[in-house]
Design an enzyme around this catalytic site. Structure first.
Site, mmCIF file in Angstrom:
data_model
loop_
_atom_site.group_PDB
_atom_site.id
_atom_site.type_symbol
_atom_site.label_atom_id
_atom_site.label_comp_id
_atom_site.label_asym_id
_atom_site.label_seq_id
_atom_site.Cartn_x
_atom_site.Cartn_y
_atom_site.Cartn_z
ATOM 1 C CB CYS A 2 -1.347 -14.160 8.780
ATOM 2 S SG CYS A 2 -3.140 -14.315 8.607
ATOM 3 C CG LEU A 51 -4.591 -16.498 14.318
ATOM 4 C CD1 LEU A 51 -4.674 -17.878 14.963
ATOM 5 C CD2 LEU A 51 -4.015 -15.487 15.302
ATOM 6 C CD GLU A 80 -8.194 -9.079 11.637
ATOM 7 O OE1 GLU A 80 -9.006 -8.933 10.698
ATOM 8 O OE2 GLU A 80 -7.838 -10.182 12.078
ATOM 9 C CG LEU A 262 -5.309 -8.282 26.809
ATOM 10 C CD1 LEU A 262 -3.948 -7.851 26.289
ATOM 11 C CD2 LEU A 262 -5.314 -9.775 27.144
ATOM 12 C CB VAL A 293 -1.186 -11.295 34.216
ATOM 13 C CG1 VAL A 293 -0.709 -9.855 34.316
ATOM 14 C CG2 VAL A 293 -0.063 -12.265 34.567
ATOM 15 C CB SER A 379 -4.385 -4.616 24.406
ATOM 16 O OG SER A 379 -3.419 -3.901 25.145
ATOM 17 N N GLY A 380 -5.527 -2.285 26.223
ATOM 18 C CA GLY A 380 -5.491 -0.852 26.503
ATOM 19 C C GLY A 380 -4.170 -0.193 26.173
#
Length: 632
Positions: A2, A51, A80, A262, A293, A379-380
């Site tokens: 959020c 969110l 979180e 990702l 990507v 993500s890494g």
């Protein structure tokens, strides 16, 4: 995930300031597209944009705890807490009632039970503001690694705060002003903890709590890195890393909305994706969704360099085949990277002209595309800082230089971002001195281990510098680009338990096989294809299409034709014209970085109406007498 905003004032009646409080809150609408809330009292205004991730119906904010029908504490929260279920059970056993299934209510009830020590119990990424109604006291709390941002600006009778600077700048009590130290922070890739660039604004340091009362504000650390002997042997260390990673990934898969990973085909993101796949299948869920990507014609344009030896695509394909993920490639064209709206969105997300050029724009576009399918992504990020992955970790010359290792050749680093700036401006800023001052400050903080000498002592310093000064740049970038699209990105390698453990593993053990990230490779090799296990470190991709370089030169030429461009007094005309001419530099990364810096600075000065960029007396600033930016 959020966005939060708020205002505490012990003299003013904030019940009469609803319009301003709403304006501050609505600057966070991209971070929280699902809902909005505002709580007002005479001396506190707390705003929230949501969110929805966990307990979609019950987790609305601001959340209020009551006793005997009266509010006792109010919380606005972003992030979180991954161990909220265990904490909820403990708090329930202590007699706390729960109305929802959200982690937000767990944070609120934890404060009522344990007071200001509650933050020490949380495992997660978070930033929140808690107003204690009984004591008229505000707590601003940020997670240990600084994954989630939290800014504040003291006022004569209180404080303004927000997830991003734009929330604070929406209040008329503060203006967009930047002094010389702010400019230095903008131009150097080294984030000073607590520094927010805008004059009068600060950032809550990672692992800290800021307490604001009528008597003033004080900040204290509730967590910091500590040095202690590592007693595990190599086999035990590898097993512990694997066990930690499995637990961390399983915890971070908790979500009531679609989730993905990702995937770049590198060791870090591939390990997270493979472990997520195993955990989901064990739960009877899955397969994991993964996204990567790439660029149009990247196979044609790619040329190996000192940092990127191989393109990502073939390795991504190997991982997808090996673990059988549900995969999507997001392929971007030069025209998408050059899109004015996308570039403006990047600046609007950053609030500052701190740019990695097309890598920022491509990340924003990647996240925007992912958001059409998922709301949460793993993500890494940060594995290089935790395990020792960057090339300079393994370069004796870079390690021995008395500066930040990523600036081992300081003049080269500064030159790529300041090439077009006026000599008098650079002389005034004395960037080399500023770097050294910040470097010495950081070294003074390093927790020492008694008896540690030589390379092991130096590598402890190097890891500390990366975890506290370099990683913040990358975490901030990922947070802003993702939240600008309403996507929550989680970073398992930033779990503080893993960071604490690996910080104390000797360098000799971290490189036991003679390669970078030896422990991560050993701990996850069994779940990865051989090609990825053997792949060398390759950073986030950047387009090598020469069309993008030509676009930058054309934009820079147009800027030089604009007599009213506010950045012009900051520039060296000859150097800037040289960038415009190019001379075959369309694919030259340092030249592109210089052009990107100038273009972003100008856009920022215009868009944010930066009224003053000076530490000197009025009229004698670094932009020259009377040179301030004004919106056209």
């Amino acid at each position: 995930m959020c966005g939060i905003a708020g205002w505490i004032d012990f003299e003013r009646n904030l019940m009469e300031e609803r319009a301003t409080a709403e304006k501050m809150t609505r600057t966070m609408r991209d971070r929280g597209p699902d809902d909005e809330g505002l709580w007002l009292s005479p001396h506190a205004a707390l705003g929230h944009r949501r969110l929805s991730i966990i307990d979609l119906e019950g987790g609305r904010q601001p959340m209020v705890a009551e006793e005997n029908g009266q509010p006792v504490a109010v919380l606005v929260y972003t992030g979180e807490v991954y161990n909220f279920r265990e904490l909820r059970a403990e708090l329930a056993s202590l007699g706390h009632p729960f109305r929802t299934h959200s982690d937000t209510e767990v944070v609120l009830r934890a404060y009522l039970q344990w007071g200001a020590s509650f933050a020490e119990r949380f495992n997660g990424m978070f930033a929140f503001a808690l107003w204690d109604v009984r004591e008229h006291k505000l707590l601003l709390v940020r997670d240990r690694m600084g994954i989630k941002p939290l800014y504040y600006a003291p006022t004569p009778h209180g404080v303004l705060f927000g997830s991003e600077p734009k929330a604070i700048l929406a209040n008329p009590l503060i203006r967009a002003e930047v002094d010389d130290d702010g400019l230095r922070e903008l131009l150097l890739f080294c984030k000073t903890p607590g520094h927010a660039v805008y004059r009068g604004m600060r950032e809550v340091r990672p692992g800290h709590i800021l307490t604001v009362t009528r008597e003033g504000a004080r900040e204290r650390a509730y967590w910091k890195l500590e040095s202690r002997p590592h007693t595990d042997d190599l086999k035990t260390t590898v097993r512990t890393v694997r066990e930690l990673l499995e637990d961390i990934v399983a915890r971070q898969l908790i979500s009531d909305v679609p989730l993905c990973t990702l995937l770049s085909g590198g060791l870090d993101s591939s390990a997270i994706t493979a472990l997520a796949q195993r955990a989901l299948l064990a739960q009877g869920a899955g397969p994991v969704r993964s996204f990567a990507v790439d660029f149009v014609n990247n196979e044609r344009d790619f040329k190996p360099d000192a940092f990127r030896g191989t393109p990502d695509g073939p390795f991504v394909a190997d991982v997808v085949r090996h673990i059988v993920s549900e995969h999507t490639d997001i392929v971007l064209s030069p025209h998408q990277l050059m899109d004015p709206e996308a570039r403006a969105a990047v600046l609007g997300a950053r609030d500052l002209p701190i740019s990695m050029g097309d890598m920022d724009t491509s990340m924003y576009l990647l996240f925007r595309a992912i958001r059409q399918h998922s709301t949460v992504a793993l993500s890494g990020e940060s594995a290089d800082e935790v395990f020792g992955g960057y090339s300079w970790f393994h370069d004796p010359q870079a390690i021995e230089m008395p500066t930040f290792p990523w600036m081992s050749t300081s003049s080269r680093h500064i030159g790529s971002r300041t090439r077009a700036l006026a000599p008098e401006l650079l002389a005034r800023l004395r960037l080399d001195e500023y770097i050294q001052d910040r470097y010495q400050e950081a070294l003074a903080e390093v927790p020492r281990l008694e008896g540690e000498t030589g390379l092991e002592r130096r590598m402890r310093e190097v890891f500390y510098l990366h975890l506290t000064r370099w990683l913040q740049i990358l975490l901030d970038r990922k947070d802003r680009m993702s939240m600008a699209t309403g996507l929550e990105v989680r970073v398992p390698f930033c779990d503080h338990r893993l960071v604490e453990y690996l910080f104390n593993v000797p360098w000799s053990m971290k490189t036991f096989d003679g390669r970078e990230k030896s422990l991560l490779r050993a701990a996850t090799a069994d779940v990865l294809p051989r090609s990825v296990v053997e792949r060398r470190k390759s950073p986030y991709p950047s387009t090598q299409d020469p069309e993008y370089g030509r676009f930058l030169r054309h934009q820079l030429a147009a800027l030089l034709m604009d007599e009213h461009a506010p950045v012009r007094p900051m520039l060296d005309p000859a150097q800037t014209r040289a960038l415009v001419v190019g001379d075959g530099e369309d694919g030259n990364q340092p030249a592109r970085a210089s052009a990107e810096q100038v273009l972003m600075l100008n856009s920022w000065l215009v868009r944010y109406d930066v009224r003053r960029v000076s530490s000197a007396p009025p009229g004698e600033g670094v932009l020259g007498a009377g040179a301030v930016s004004r919106r056209p």
